[in-house]
Design an enzyme around this catalytic site. Structure first.
Site, PDB file in Angstrom:
ATOM      1  N   GLY A  68     -24.007 -14.398 -38.906  1.00 19.16           N
ATOM      2  CA  GLY A  68     -24.346 -15.196 -37.727  1.00 19.16           C
ATOM      3  C   GLY A  68     -25.743 -14.898 -37.238  1.00 19.16           C
ATOM      4  O   GLY A  68     -26.552 -14.261 -37.926  1.00 19.16           O
TER       5      GLY A  68
ATOM      6  N   ALA B   3     -26.996 -12.859 -34.890  1.00 24.73           N
ATOM      7  CA  ALA B   3     -27.395 -11.455 -34.730  1.00 24.73           C
ATOM      8  C   ALA B   3     -27.693 -10.814 -36.075  1.00 24.73           C
ATOM      9  O   ALA B   3     -28.717 -10.140 -36.251  1.00 24.73           O
ATOM     10  CB  ALA B   3     -26.303 -10.682 -33.992  1.00 24.73           C
TER      11      ALA B   3
ATOM     12  N   SER C 136     -21.221 -19.977 -39.546  1.00 20.22           N
ATOM     13  CA  SER C 136     -20.835 -18.844 -38.705  1.00 20.22           C
ATOM     14  C   SER C 136     -20.517 -19.304 -37.290  1.00 20.22           C
ATOM     15  O   SER C 136     -20.943 -20.377 -36.850  1.00 20.22           O
ATOM     16  CB  SER C 136     -21.961 -17.807 -38.669  1.00 20.22           C
ATOM     17  OG  SER C 136     -22.167 -17.254 -39.941  1.00 20.22           O
TER      18      SER C 136
ATOM     19  N   GLY D  62     -26.445 -23.143 -24.143  1.00 22.70           N
ATOM     20  CA  GLY D  62     -27.837 -22.719 -24.097  1.00 22.70           C
ATOM     21  C   GLY D  62     -28.038 -21.225 -24.154  1.00 22.70           C
ATOM     22  O   GLY D  62     -27.113 -20.452 -24.355  1.00 22.70           O
TER      23      GLY D  62
ATOM     24  N   THR E 104     -12.869  -7.481 -37.362  1.00 22.99           N
ATOM     25  CA  THR E 104     -12.776  -6.573 -38.508  1.00 22.99           C
ATOM     26  C   THR E 104     -13.948  -5.597 -38.581  1.00 22.99           C
ATOM     27  O   THR E 104     -13.785  -4.463 -39.041  1.00 22.99           O
ATOM     28  CB  THR E 104     -12.677  -7.364 -39.831  1.00 22.99           C
ATOM     29  OG1 THR E 104     -13.703  -8.369 -39.857  1.00 22.99           O
ATOM     30  CG2 THR E 104     -11.325  -8.035 -39.950  1.00 22.99           C
TER      31      THR E 104
ATOM     32  N   ARG F 158     -18.246 -16.603 -14.627  1.00 25.03           N
ATOM     33  CA  ARG F 158     -17.085 -17.090 -15.380  1.00 25.03           C
ATOM     34  C   ARG F 158     -15.783 -16.391 -15.020  1.00 25.03           C
ATOM     35  O   ARG F 158     -14.733 -17.018 -14.910  1.00 25.03           O
ATOM     36  CB  ARG F 158     -17.340 -16.901 -16.879  1.00 25.03           C
ATOM     37  CG  ARG F 158     -18.279 -17.917 -17.445  1.00 25.03           C
ATOM     38  CD  ARG F 158     -18.477 -17.679 -18.916  1.00 25.03           C
ATOM     39  NE  ARG F 158     -19.385 -18.678 -19.449  1.00 25.03           N
ATOM     40  CZ  ARG F 158     -19.847 -18.664 -20.692  1.00 25.03           C
ATOM     41  NH1 ARG F 158     -19.481 -17.697 -21.511  1.00 25.03           N
ATOM     42  NH2 ARG F 158     -20.665 -19.603 -21.114  1.00 25.03           N
TER      43      ARG F 158
ATOM     44  N   GLU G  25     -22.065  -9.639 -30.501  1.00 23.37           N
ATOM     45  CA  GLU G  25     -20.768  -9.481 -29.851  1.00 23.37           C
ATOM     46  C   GLU G  25     -19.949  -8.344 -30.440  1.00 23.37           C
ATOM     47  O   GLU G  25     -19.056  -7.811 -29.782  1.00 23.37           O
ATOM     48  CB  GLU G  25     -19.968 -10.791 -29.932  1.00 23.37           C
ATOM     49  CG  GLU G  25     -18.757 -10.819 -29.022  1.00 23.37           C
ATOM     50  CD  GLU G  25     -18.021 -12.148 -29.022  1.00 23.37           C
ATOM     51  OE1 GLU G  25     -16.925 -12.209 -28.427  1.00 23.37           O
ATOM     52  OE2 GLU G  25     -18.527 -13.127 -29.613  1.00 23.37           O
TER      53      GLU G  25
END
Length: 653
Positions: free
Chosen positions: A14, A16, A42, A50, A235, A301, A394
C-alpha cells in the site's frame, strides 16, 4: 530452501510500504516489496475523502499552519498521541502533498471567484482570492479548525496509490505479488527478514534482508462488519507479536466510522459531511446539533459514532431487516456537486443499495474502521523489541493518532511516515549486515512443520466456525461502547477459541492455491490479536478517544495518561501488559478540554505545573516567533531533506 536476498524488505504494497520502498531505492538500495495482491489494489485505494496538510490555499484555509494542525491532531487523539511525532507529521504533510502533485496526483484545485458551498445546512458563497487560483484546494473535515483536507474528488487514495506505484515501477522496485509473510526471521535481538508463503504454489521462501518493514495495514477484519478490505487481517502485527520480543502499542484504540452503509459496511467518506451532508433520524430530524451544538456532524469521528449510537438507543433509529440505522442526507449538495466531488459515494449507493444519493438518503451506522494501535515503534519507525524491524502506516503505533484519529490524517500518515521512516530504513539498510541462511532455515522448517501438522490432522475444529465466532465476539463485546463485564467475557471466550484453534483440521489437503489452509495459518494469529485488544481494553478503566467505557466514563489523566504495550512471550498462554508513561512536563500542549460534551476529565497532577511553565516562558519571551516558541517548548528533529519551512500563499513561513 529457496532464498532471496534484498537490502530492504517491505511487507505490504500500500501507500506506506511503497513510500518506504521509494525512499530506500532513492539511495541506491536493492528493495523488494511483498504484496498479497497487485499493489494498485491495496486497501489504500479505498481512502476517499482526502489527506490533511496545512497548505492554507483556499479562503477557508487561510491562517492554517503546522501549529493549528498539530493542536487539532493532539486534541483529536484525546491527548493519547506522541506529540513529538505529531509535530514531525504536521511539518512534513505539506511537502508530501506537493511531492505527490509532482508525481502526477491530480489534486482538486482552487478556482478564483465566487463558488457556492453548504455550511451548517445553508448555502454560502465563498469568494476565492485571485492569488489562490490553480493552487491545491481543501475541504472541511471533522475535528479541524481549518479546511485542510486536500482531495481528488472522493478518490484520493486511488489517485495517490496509482501515482506512487507508478513511481515505484519507474524506479525498478520489485513488487512480488501474491506473497504472504507468515513468520519473521530473527535471532532474538535483530530481525533478518521473513518466511514468505507463495499463495499460488504454496512454496515457502526465505527472504533475507538488512531491514524489514511491516506495512500491512490494520486489523479491521477481526470484526464481523468493517469498512476494511478483506485482506486487512492484522497479519503483519501478528507475526511481529509472535516473535515474543515486539510490543503492540494501544491495541484497544479502535475507531468506528460514523457513516458506513447498511448492511455491508462499505464506507461513505467523511467528505460527505465535510461538504455539508447531514445526519437524520427516523423522523427526518437533524439530531447532531442537539448533542454537539458547535461542531455538529463535524465533531471527531469517535464522538459522532457515539452520539449516533446513543440516539439509536433512544429509539430514534430507522428499523430495517439488518438492525436499526440512521440517514446520511447529501441531497442538499445537489447533483452537480455529488457527481463531481462524491462520485464514488454515488456509485457505491447505486451498486450496493440501488439508490441515488442525489435524491435519496443513505442508510448508515457506525462500523469498525481503523486501528490506532499496532507495532510499537520509536519516532524513527523502529520496533521496540527487535533491531532492524520497522513498521509504518496503520500497522504501526508510531504514535501520532493516540486514541482517536482525525479523518484525513491516516492517508497523510501513510505518505508522511513513509517519507520520514523511509530515510531511517535506508540508513539502517546501509549499515546492517545480511542475515544468516542457516538461521532462516530453522524458521522455514518450523513453518513447514506447522503446515504438515495441519494437513495431517483428520479430525478437529472447522477454521471458518472459529473465525465467525471471533468476529461476532469482537462486534458484540469489543465495540463502540464497552463494559468490564462484557470485555471479561470476550477475553474468556476468545481464550477458549484460541485453545480450540490448536486443533484445526482441514477438508482440503492441497498445499497450493488452498484458501482453507491460508485461513488455518491465519486465524490462530488473528485470535491472538483479538485477545490483545480485549485484554488491553478490559485493563484500561477509563474512557479516552475511541475507547469508551460505560462503567468508567471519565478520561483519567491522573492514572491512565500512558500508552499500553502488549507482548506475547513465547510459550505463554496469554498476553502480558505493561505501560509507557506519557510525560506531561515534556508536552508542548498539556492535557485539557477536548471541546465535546461535559469536561469530566480527571486531571494529571503535572498539568497545572506544565501550563505554568509554558506561561512563564511566554511572558519572558514576548518577541519570540512561533518557531522559536515551539523549539523551546518541545524540540524535535527530522531527516535533513524535510527540515525546511513550509511556504504558503500568504507569504508566512
Amino acid at each position: 530452501m529457496k532464498t532471496r536476498y534484498t537490502d530492504a524488505l517491505v511487507i505490504g504494497g500500500g501507500l506506506a510500504g511503497l513510500r518506504v520502498a521509494i525512499a530506500c531505492r532513492e539511495q541506491g538500495l536493492d528493495t523488494t516489496v511483498l504484496s498479497l495482491i497487485p499493489a494498485k489494489r491495496s486497501h489504500s485505494a479505498a481512502a476517499q475523502g482526502g489527506m490533511q496538510a496545512s497548505l492554507g490555499n483556499s479562503l477557508k484555509g487561510e491562517g492554517d499552519n503546522e501549529d493549528v494542525h498539530f493542536h487539532d491532531t493532539v486534541k483529536g487523539s484525546d491527548w493519547g498521541c506522541d506529540q513529538d511525532v505529531a509535530r514531525m507529521f504536521t511539518h512534513v504533510a505539506p511537502k508530501a502533498v506537493r511531492e505527490a502533485a509532482n508525481w502526477g496526483v491530480p489534486w482538486t484545485r482552487v478556482t478564483a471567484g465566487p463558488r457556492q458551498v453548504v455550511v451548517n445546512a445553508e448555502k454560502v458563497t465563498l469568494d476565492e482570492p485571485k492569488e489562490a487560483h490553480g493552487l491545491i484546494n481543501a475541504r472541511d473535515f471533522g475535528g479541524t479548525k481549518k479546511w485542510r483536507t486536500c482531495y481528488t474528488s472522493d478518490g484520493t487514495g486511488h489517485s495517490l496509490l496509482y501515482a506512487l506505484d507508478n513511481q515505484a515501477i519507474g524506479m525498478g522496485i520489485e513488487v512480488h505479488e501474491r506473497m504472504e509473510a507468515v513468520r519473521l526471521i530473527h535471532d532474538g535481538e535483530r530481525c533478518h527478514g521473513a518466511v514468505v508463503r507463495c499463495l499460488v504454489t504454496g512454496e515457502l521462501i526465505a527472504y533475507l534482508a538488512r531491514t524489514t518493514t511491516i506495512a500491512t495495514g490494520g486489523y479491521g477484519r477481526l470484526w464481523s462488519v468493517s469498512t476494511n478490505a478483506i485482506i486487512c487481517e492484522g497479519t503483519g502485527a501478528a507475526i511481529a507479536l509472535e516473535t515474543g520480543k515486539v510490543a503492540l502499542g494501544n491495541p484497544e484504540a479502535v475507531q468506528f466510522h460514523p457513516t458506513a452503509i447498511v448492511p455491508v459496511g462499505i464506507l461513505t467518506t467523511e467528505g460527505c459531511r465535510g461538504d455539508g451532508g447531514l445526519l437524520r433520524d427516523v423522523d427526518g430530524h437533524r439530531f447532531m446539533p442537539d448533542y454537539e451544538p458547535e461542531k455538529k456532524e463535524l465533531a471527531s469521528r469517535d464522538v459522532v459514532s457515539r452520539r449516533m449510537t446513543e440516539h439509536m438507543r433512544k429509539g430514534k433509529g430507522v428499523p430495517s431487516p439488518y438492525g436499526d440505522h440512521l440517514w446520511l442526507d447529501i441531497t442538499l449538495l445537489g447533483k452537480e456537486h455529488i457527481e463531481k466531488n462524491l462520485r464514488e459515494v454515488q456509485e457505491i449507493c447505486q451498486y450496493f443499495l440501488g439508490i441515488d444519493p442525489v435524491k435519496e438518503w443513505i442508510p448508515v451506522r457506525p462500523t469498525q474502521h481503523y486501528s490506532m494501535g499496532g507495532v510499537r515503534t520509536n519516532a524513527q519507525g523502529e520496533s521496540d523489541g527487535l533491531k532492524g524491524l520497522y513498521a509504518v502506516g496503520e500497522a504501526a503505533c508510531w504514535d501520532m493518532h493516540g486514541f482517536n484519529r482525525l479523518g484525513g490524517n491516516s492517508l497523510a500518515e501513510t505518505v508522511v511516515a513513509g517519507m520520514i521512516i523511509g530515510e531511517s530504513v535506508a540508513v539502517a539498510s546501509k549499515q546492517t549486515p545480511m542475515g544468516d541462511r542457516d538461521l532462516a532455515q530453522r524458521f522455514v522448517e518450523a513453518e513447514q512443520a506447522e503446515i504438515d501438522a495441519l494437513l495431517a490432522r483428520e479430525i478437529g475444529e472447522d477454521v471458518y466456525v472459529l473465525r465467525r465466532d471471533m468476529e461476532a465476539l469482537m462486534m458484540d463485546k469489543v465495540g463502540i461502547f464497552r463494559t468490564g463485564a462484557e470485555l471479561d467475557k470476550a477475553v474468556s471466550e476468545l481464550t477458549s477459541l484460541l485453545e480450540r484453534s490448536a486443533n484445526i483440521a482441514l477438508l482440503n489437503k492441497r498445499r497450493h492455491s488452498n484458501p482453507e489452509l491460508v485461513e488455518a495459518l491465519k486465524v490462530p494469529r488473528m485470535l491472538k490479536l483479538a485477545l490483545c485488544i480485549a485484554t488491553a481494553a478490559a485493563a484500561r478503566t477509563e474512557s479516552r478517544g475511541a475507547h469508551a467505557r460505560e462503567d468508567y466514563p471519565q478520561r483519567n489523566d491522573r492514572d491512565w495518561l500512558k500508552r499500553t504495550l502488549v507482548r506475547w512471550p513465547e510459550g505463554q498462554a496469554a498476553p502480558q501488559l505493561s505501560y509507557e508513561t506519557l510525560d506531561v512536563m515534556a508536552m508542548e500542549l498539556p492535557p485539557g478540554y477536548r471541546g465535546y460534551g461535559v469536561d469530566n476529565a480527571i486531571a494529571h497532577p503535572d498539568t497545572e505545573r506544565r501550563e505554568a511553565e509554558i506561561a512563564q516562558w511566554d511572558a519572558a519571551n514576548p518577541d519570540a516567533d512561533r518557531f522559536q516558541r515551539q523549539q523551546a517548548l518541545m524540540p524535535y528533529d527530522l531527516p535533513k531533506p524535510y527540515r525546511a519551512r513550509n511556504q504558503r500563499r500568504t507569504g508566512e513561513d
